[in-house]
Design an enzyme around this catalytic site. Structure first.
Site, mmCIF file in Angstrom:
data_model
loop_
_atom_site.group_PDB
_atom_site.id
_atom_site.type_symbol
_atom_site.label_atom_id
_atom_site.label_comp_id
_atom_site.label_asym_id
_atom_site.label_seq_id
_atom_site.Cartn_x
_atom_site.Cartn_y
_atom_site.Cartn_z
ATOM 1 N N ARG A 42 -65.035 -56.605 26.850
ATOM 2 C CA ARG A 42 -64.112 -55.322 27.359
ATOM 3 C C ARG A 42 -62.636 -56.224 27.050
ATOM 4 N NH1 ARG A 42 -65.561 -56.586 33.449
ATOM 5 N NH2 ARG A 42 -66.774 -57.647 32.206
ATOM 6 N N GLY A 43 -62.055 -57.003 25.991
ATOM 7 C CA GLY A 43 -61.106 -57.879 25.793
ATOM 8 C C GLY A 43 -60.016 -56.752 25.182
ATOM 9 N N ASP A 99 -60.177 -60.183 20.781
ATOM 10 C CA ASP A 99 -58.368 -60.054 21.142
ATOM 11 C C ASP A 99 -58.430 -61.005 20.940
ATOM 12 O OD1 ASP A 99 -61.140 -61.059 22.353
ATOM 13 O OD2 ASP A 99 -60.501 -60.766 24.641
ATOM 14 N N ASP A 102 -61.960 -67.845 19.164
ATOM 15 C CA ASP A 102 -61.181 -68.923 19.608
ATOM 16 C C ASP A 102 -62.356 -70.417 19.352
ATOM 17 O OD1 ASP A 102 -60.540 -70.870 21.972
ATOM 18 O OD2 ASP A 102 -61.755 -70.607 22.645
ATOM 19 N N THR A 103 -63.382 -70.528 20.246
ATOM 20 C CA THR A 103 -64.292 -71.232 19.237
ATOM 21 C C THR A 103 -64.829 -69.911 17.900
ATOM 22 O OG1 THR A 103 -66.132 -70.597 20.383
ATOM 23 C CG2 THR A 103 -65.637 -72.290 20.864
ATOM 24 N N GLY A 104 -65.246 -69.424 18.046
ATOM 25 C CA GLY A 104 -65.225 -67.925 16.699
ATOM 26 C C GLY A 104 -66.626 -67.988 17.259
ATOM 27 N N THR A 106 -68.828 -65.800 18.815
ATOM 28 C CA THR A 106 -68.789 -64.680 19.614
ATOM 29 C C THR A 106 -68.246 -63.916 17.781
ATOM 30 O OG1 THR A 106 -67.592 -65.005 21.740
ATOM 31 C CG2 THR A 106 -67.867 -62.520 20.959
ATOM 32 N N LYS A 130 -56.739 -68.964 17.922
ATOM 33 C CA LYS A 130 -56.813 -70.247 18.318
ATOM 34 C C LYS A 130 -57.401 -71.579 17.350
ATOM 35 C CE LYS A 130 -56.930 -69.806 23.158
ATOM 36 N NZ LYS A 130 -57.641 -69.810 24.156
ATOM 37 N N ARG A 164 -55.897 -57.710 32.456
ATOM 38 C CA ARG A 164 -56.396 -57.070 31.081
ATOM 39 C C ARG A 164 -54.370 -56.482 31.287
ATOM 40 N NH1 ARG A 164 -61.334 -58.846 29.864
ATOM 41 N NH2 ARG A 164 -63.036 -59.252 30.846
HETATM 42 P P1 IMP Z 1 -65.546 -67.444 21.028
HETATM 43 O O1 IMP Z 1 -66.649 -66.648 21.030
HETATM 44 O O2 IMP Z 1 -64.932 -68.641 22.150
HETATM 45 O O3 IMP Z 1 -64.107 -67.266 20.109
HETATM 46 O O4 IMP Z 1 -64.290 -66.385 22.029
HETATM 47 C C1 IMP Z 1 -65.163 -65.312 22.560
HETATM 48 C C2 IMP Z 1 -63.978 -65.206 23.760
HETATM 49 O O5 IMP Z 1 -63.544 -65.702 24.894
HETATM 50 C C3 IMP Z 1 -63.424 -63.608 23.461
HETATM 51 O O6 IMP Z 1 -63.417 -62.857 23.148
HETATM 52 C C4 IMP Z 1 -62.861 -63.783 24.302
HETATM 53 O O7 IMP Z 1 -62.448 -62.699 25.518
HETATM 54 C C5 IMP Z 1 -62.563 -65.411 25.170
HETATM 55 N N1 IMP Z 1 -61.624 -65.903 25.429
HETATM 56 C C6 IMP Z 1 -61.367 -66.846 24.410
HETATM 57 N N2 IMP Z 1 -59.868 -67.966 24.165
HETATM 58 C C7 IMP Z 1 -59.485 -67.435 26.038
HETATM 59 C C8 IMP Z 1 -57.861 -67.763 26.372
HETATM 60 O O8 IMP Z 1 -57.591 -67.412 25.723
HETATM 61 N N3 IMP Z 1 -57.947 -65.926 27.417
HETATM 62 C C9 IMP Z 1 -59.003 -65.264 27.633
HETATM 63 N N4 IMP Z 1 -59.982 -64.988 27.315
HETATM 64 C C10 IMP Z 1 -60.242 -65.921 26.288
HETATM 65 MG MG MG Z 2 -64.585 -61.061 24.311
#
Ligand code: IMP
Ligand code: MG
Length: 176
Positions: A42-43, A99, A102-104, A106, A130, A164
């Site tokens: 949903r982000g 949105d 972060d870790t990448g 997703t 990030k 949101r």
């Molecule tokens: P990743 O797989 O760690 O890159 O992050 C995937 C999802 O985590 C993003 O699409 C966001 O929905 C959520 N996310 C990561 N960092 C934040 C944050 O600082 N605030 C809110 N949601 C976050």
């Molecule tokens: Mg997300």
């Protein structure tokens, strides 16, 4: 809002200006090409809605939902498709919109997942990057802002499934 001091990291105005720039850039880059914007729910629903309205080229828009953080602030590292894309994207240049990277984990997962549908190309566009938290090798093709390692909410991003709808990106100041 919780009873803590809110720190606005990126204002509504700054977001709008940057989205206009990125929307123009995407329109130039994809001119004459078949573009399919894939919004990750949903982000990215608010970011996508604003971004596509700053694009001056024809664009098909679809949605996909992957599992997310829930109430936690860190990734489980285990991504699930909750609702898959149902358009035929063969011949389309797919631009995944999310949105934040972060870790990448997703974004990397979704990019790999889409390959099996044989699109013409796959790129990604995020509101926030990030980089300090990256666990897999991925660099967003388009990004609006780079932020430090702080958990943020607003403008589509949630904390405990709320906030949101807040029109800017913020965090809470630590009060010791
Ligand atoms: P990743 O797989 O760690 O890159 O992050 C995937 C999802 O985590 C993003 O699409 C966001 O929905 C959520 N996310 C990561 N960092 C934040 C944050 O600082 N605030 C809110 N949601 C976050
Ligand atoms: Mg997300």
């Amino acid at each position: 809002m919780e009873d803590k001091k809110v720190n606005i990291l990126i204002s509504e105005d700054d977001i709008a200006k940057r989205i206009t720039e990125i929307g123009n850039k995407i329109s130039n880059d994809y001119k004459g090409k078949k573009l399919y914007v894939l919004s990750l729910l949903r982000g990215s629903f608010i970011f996508t809605a604003d971004l596509v309205r700053k694009m001056s080229i024809d664009v098909k828009i679809g949605f996909m939902t992957t599992s997310s953080y829930g109430d936690k602030e860190s990734s489980s590292g285990n991504v699930k498709v909750l609702s898959d894309i149902y358009d035929d994207i063969r011949g389309y240049n797919v631009l995944i919109v999310d949105d934040i990277v972060d870790t990448g984990i997703t974004m990397k997962f979704v990019m790999e997942h889409l390959k099996k549908y044989n699109p013409e190309s796959i790129k990604c566009c995020v509101l926030l990057d990030k980089p300090e938290r990256r666990k897999v090798d991925i660099e967003p093709d388009y990004k609006c802002f780079t932020i430090p390692d702080v958990f943020v909410a607003g403008y589509g991003l949630n904390y405990g499934d709320y906030y949101r709808n807040i029109p800017y990106v913020f965090n809470w100041e630590k009060i010791d």
